[in-house]
Enzyme design. Structure first.
Site, mmCIF file in Angstrom:
data_model
loop_
_atom_site.group_PDB
_atom_site.id
_atom_site.type_symbol
_atom_site.label_atom_id
_atom_site.label_comp_id
_atom_site.label_asym_id
_atom_site.label_seq_id
_atom_site.Cartn_x
_atom_site.Cartn_y
_atom_site.Cartn_z
ATOM 1 N N ARG A 62 -42.722 53.522 -40.434
ATOM 2 C CA ARG A 62 -42.582 52.497 -41.706
ATOM 3 C C ARG A 62 -41.481 51.790 -41.573
ATOM 4 O O ARG A 62 -41.345 50.676 -42.135
ATOM 5 C CB ARG A 62 -43.088 53.133 -42.964
ATOM 6 C CG ARG A 62 -43.119 52.159 -43.964
ATOM 7 C CD ARG A 62 -44.171 52.555 -45.215
ATOM 8 N NE ARG A 62 -43.977 54.100 -45.352
ATOM 9 C CZ ARG A 62 -42.969 54.478 -46.214
ATOM 10 N NH1 ARG A 62 -42.054 53.612 -46.745
ATOM 11 N NH2 ARG A 62 -42.847 55.521 -46.555
ATOM 12 N N TYR A 115 -54.841 27.360 -47.686
ATOM 13 C CA TYR A 115 -55.748 28.327 -47.456
ATOM 14 C C TYR A 115 -56.256 28.869 -48.714
ATOM 15 O O TYR A 115 -55.484 29.274 -49.610
ATOM 16 C CB TYR A 115 -55.225 29.427 -46.611
ATOM 17 C CG TYR A 115 -55.892 30.623 -46.208
ATOM 18 C CD1 TYR A 115 -57.061 30.469 -45.587
ATOM 19 C CD2 TYR A 115 -55.672 31.696 -46.830
ATOM 20 C CE1 TYR A 115 -57.880 31.557 -45.499
ATOM 21 C CE2 TYR A 115 -56.501 33.068 -46.581
ATOM 22 C CZ TYR A 115 -57.750 32.774 -46.064
ATOM 23 O OH TYR A 115 -58.329 34.031 -45.826
ATOM 24 N N ASP A 180 -46.363 27.034 -44.453
ATOM 25 C CA ASP A 180 -47.311 27.828 -43.453
ATOM 26 C C ASP A 180 -47.635 26.971 -42.432
ATOM 27 O O ASP A 180 -48.236 25.660 -42.594
ATOM 28 C CB ASP A 180 -48.525 27.905 -44.652
ATOM 29 C CG ASP A 180 -49.642 28.956 -43.868
ATOM 30 O OD1 ASP A 180 -49.733 28.885 -42.510
ATOM 31 O OD2 ASP A 180 -50.297 29.880 -44.548
ATOM 32 N N LYS A 205 -54.592 34.005 -36.128
ATOM 33 C CA LYS A 205 -55.200 32.595 -35.837
ATOM 34 C C LYS A 205 -54.652 32.265 -34.078
ATOM 35 O O LYS A 205 -54.941 33.126 -33.205
ATOM 36 C CB LYS A 205 -54.972 31.526 -36.794
ATOM 37 C CG LYS A 205 -55.332 31.886 -38.119
ATOM 38 C CD LYS A 205 -56.544 32.148 -38.537
ATOM 39 C CE LYS A 205 -56.882 32.879 -39.818
ATOM 40 N NZ LYS A 205 -56.304 32.366 -40.875
HETATM 41 C C1 PLP Z 1 -56.011 32.584 -42.320
HETATM 42 C C2 PLP Z 1 -54.890 32.118 -43.090
HETATM 43 C C3 PLP Z 1 -54.073 32.634 -43.921
HETATM 44 C C4 PLP Z 1 -54.177 33.959 -44.286
HETATM 45 O O1 PLP Z 1 -54.232 34.966 -43.102
HETATM 46 P P1 PLP Z 1 -54.757 36.536 -42.861
HETATM 47 O O2 PLP Z 1 -54.151 36.758 -41.638
HETATM 48 O O3 PLP Z 1 -56.243 36.159 -42.774
HETATM 49 O O4 PLP Z 1 -54.001 37.046 -43.902
HETATM 50 C C5 PLP Z 1 -52.944 31.981 -44.322
HETATM 51 N N1 PLP Z 1 -52.430 30.826 -44.181
HETATM 52 C C6 PLP Z 1 -53.451 30.057 -43.385
HETATM 53 C C7 PLP Z 1 -53.279 28.432 -43.089
HETATM 54 C C8 PLP Z 1 -54.662 30.702 -42.809
HETATM 55 O O5 PLP Z 1 -55.358 29.661 -42.095
#
Ligand code: PLP
Length: 395
Positions: A62, A115, A180, A205
């Site tokens: 951890r 998101y 982001d 993604k």
């Molecule tokens: C999918 C997504 C998230 C969240 O990510 P997870 O890996 O599903 O927790 C945050 N920001 C954007 C722009 C996303 O497309």
């Protein structure tokens, strides 16, 4: 390493492999580590608790994992950051940023659209925060003495709207800006070069790219990275080493995948915009004026995600049901093309009025282009459009 991004994407995170006599990065699944030297182990534990990136003894998984550290090293290199910190998901990254910046205050300024999960997390105040949702023009006015950070997603999920990072950084003043950059990846955009303090990704993604890892990562200064590691240790929001291995492997082909998928997105956006059943296409190249200037200044390309709206009277879900190659599913950035209706799924949790205010119409469809042959993707969209538009004409 003073190399270009195509080289870095392949070689970053591979330090010491040759010396270890291996070619592929080892996956270290140990949960605990032998502590033959108790004094060294205690000193290592103390260092990790203070936020150190590494110490002589890992002590416990951890606190540190060498496979995860390789992925972090690689991603920091690609983003031009001092360090990066990996988490169990994109949502775990946002959670950690909220907790790590609480010393600055508990108010957050967030540019919509975001998101759906991010919007919901900040909006509920679950982490003891308050939030002002704003447009890019509203950032300066929303800043308060207790504002911890400004969050902006560009390109935004799901409308692919672009926000000028440098303008937001100017408006934020002393307040750190979190970008982001999930839709862009470091191949198309490096927010830290535009003054952002943090760049975060849902690594689920494009970074993973094959639809088989849930993960998140944030690249930032060494000081903030230390705070984020402290939060990660305390909350246990770790990235599993197998996920880190897959992500590191994904980075090697990131540039190839993003550019191939982007070529497909450009083709599909152009054809959709000309199709009589399509009312509107949301994609950076489909907007002129300030957006195209911003696209040139801030990004190396428009990316592989687009959104579109069908003409009123054509049922979006009926259209999705006609697709044979493109999979109706949430998520994005995979080698295969995915499509979904945000109002029904990814952004369903967002207040409907706020959703529409941010440009997310009920029938808006978000398409993440994969790396298939673009003509095959178009043929699938065209036959599905014909099926529902023909039906609408007959009715
Ligand atoms: C999918 C997504 C998230 C969240 O990510 P997870 O890996 O599903 O927790 C945050 N920001 C954007 C722009 C996303 O497309």
């Amino acid at each position: 390493m003073d190399h270009r991004i195509a080289t870095l994407a392949v070689h970053a995170g591979r330090v010491g492999l040759k010396e270890a006599g291996v070619h592929a990065p080892p996956i270290d699944l140990s949960t605990t580590y032998p502590t033959p030297d108790p004094a060294e182990a205690t000193a290592s534990l103390e260092a990790f608790v203070e936020g150190a990136a590494h110490a002589p003894n890992p002590v416990y998984a951890r606190l540190y994992n060498p496979t995860v550290a390789r992925f972090e090293e690689a991603l920091a290199t690609l983003e031009g950051a001092e360090e990066s910190v990996a988490f169990s998901s994109g949502m775990a990254v946002l959670t950690a940023i909220v907790l790590a910046t609480q010393e600055r205050g508990r108010h957050i300024v967030a540019v919509r659209p975001l998101y759906g999960g991010s919007d919901h997390l900040l909006g509920t105040g679950l982490l003891g925060n308050s939030v002002s949702f704003v447009t890019p023009e509203g950032v300066a006015e929303a800043i308060r003495p207790d504002t911890a950070f400004v969050l902006v997603e560009t390109p935004a999920n799901p409308t692919v709207a672009l926000t000028d990072i440098e303008a937001v950084v100017r408006a934020a003043g002393q307040v750190p800006v979190v970008v982001d950059s999930t839709f862009a990846t470091p191949i198309l955009q490096r927010p830290l070069e535009h003054g952002a303090a943090f760049v975060m990704h849902s690594a689920t993604k494009f970074l993973g790219g094959h639809g088989d890892v849930i993960a998140g990562v944030v690249a930032t200064s060494a000081r903030w990275a230390g705070k984020l590691r402290q939060v990660r240790i305390l909350t246990g929001s770790l990235l599993h080493p197998l996920g880190a291995f897959l992500l590191l492997r994904g980075l090697a082909t990131l540039r190839l995948r993003v550019l191939a998928a982007q070529d497909n997105a450009i083709l599909l956006a152009t054809r959709l915009a000309r199709h009589p059943a399509v009312a509107r296409v949301h994609y950076p190249t489909q907007v002129s004026g300030t957006t195209s200037a911003l696209l040139r200044r801030q990004m190396a390309g428009p990316g592989a995600v687009l959104a579109f709206e069908l003409h009123p009277g054509i049922d979006a879900d009926a259209f999705l049901a006609q697709l044979r190659l493109i999979t109706p599913a949430v998520s994005l950035g995979s080698v295969d093309s995915l499509i979904q209706r945000p109002a029904a799924l990814t952004h369903h949790v967002v207040d409907p009025a706020a959703r529409e205010g941010a440009g997310i119409a009920p029938g808006l469809l978000r398409l993440s282009a994969g790396i298939e042959d673009g003509e095959d993707l178009w043929a699938d969209l065209a036959q599905a459009l014909e099926a529902v538009a023909g039906h609408a004409r007959a009715a």
